[in-house]
Scaffold this active site. Sequence first.
Site, PDB file in Angstrom:
ATOM      1  N   SER A 158       0.840  -1.104  -0.037  1.00 41.86           N
ATOM      2  CA  SER A 158       0.066   0.085   0.061  1.00 41.86           C
ATOM      3  C   SER A 158       0.800   1.254   0.056  1.00 41.86           C
ATOM      4  CB  SER A 158      -0.802  -0.021   1.400  1.00 41.86           C
ATOM      5  OG  SER A 158      -1.438   1.242   1.294  1.00 41.86           O
TER       6      SER A 158
ATOM      7  N   TYR B 247      -2.014  -1.265  10.502  1.00 41.31           N
ATOM      8  CA  TYR B 247      -2.017  -1.446   8.827  1.00 41.31           C
ATOM      9  C   TYR B 247      -0.669  -0.988   8.430  1.00 41.31           C
ATOM     10  CZ  TYR B 247      -3.718  -1.269   4.266  1.00 41.31           C
ATOM     11  OH  TYR B 247      -3.804  -1.451   3.044  1.00 41.31           O
TER      12      TYR B 247
END
Length: 264
Positions: free
Chosen positions: A143, A156
Amino acid sequence: MTKEHGKRWAVVTGASSGIGEAFARQLAREGYDLTIVARGRDRLSALARALRGEYRVDVEAHAADLTDTAGLHAVERLVAQHRDLDLLVNNAGFGTFGRFDKLDVDAEENEIRLNVLALVRLTRAALPAMAKRKHGAIVNVSSLAAFQPGPFNATYAATKAYVNSFTEALHEELRGTGVYVQALCPGLTRTEFQDRAGIDASSMPDMFWMSPEDVVGASLAAMRKGELICVPGLGNRMLSSVTGALPRAWVRRAGSELMRRVKK
Ligand code: NAP
């Protein structure tokens, strides 16, 4: 699955929606036989049927929870036992959002299990045969969050930083072996991710959003060029260059302000 001569075989985790589903569709279109993995058996089976019908490829739906040790080990065995795996896409992942001390610790653990542990173990299961054949590719879905700490999505962002560091290290270890690895670093992508994470990112400007199909197109194009890090989309590449050039403390603070706004 037994493979006919000349056919290519890919495993895609988290293939029942979003980026994983787009990978499965695009790879089937390119003639890959597939094993697709996710928890939801019905969606997975429906996708497998659709891809078999549309593209005349073999598609095996394997329902498994990759945060569960037995479920993960079953997929590892499946990957390790097939000696002719061409492509592994470690895509399954999710994010939790909120102040860390208020988040459910079991969900945080599962996030690490899925985003990190499953990816590491499946990579380990795939690599020996790939190295032996001097052929194969692994795409690890990371990401944009990998590039800086993520206040209010601390776990995350840390899992995705792990994915980038791990994949970059493997790239060097595997130099000259014929095995390719990629860290795919999408920005905002229109999938079920935001809903599942309980965030409302609808106020984010359109230029930062991509479709899962465009993300996958960029990843496969980067794979053909042998690129290690793929940041899909001009907007995302500009954003990552700017944040990379700014002092880390500024980026952290700006990220924190942004997350306060998007949290539902
Ligand atoms: P998504 O639409 O929510 O898809 C997630 C997929 O993972 C689904 O197929 C889901 O199916 C599967 N999955 C979830 N938990 C699982 C588990 N425990 N075991 C096995 N499979 C599981 O989200 P997405 O955006 O496509 O996410 C794919 C990847 O892209 C993730 O790694 C995410 O971090 C990354 N990413 C997304 C964005 C974005 O803005 N969307 C941005 C950057 C990176 P089941 O629920 O049926 O298991």
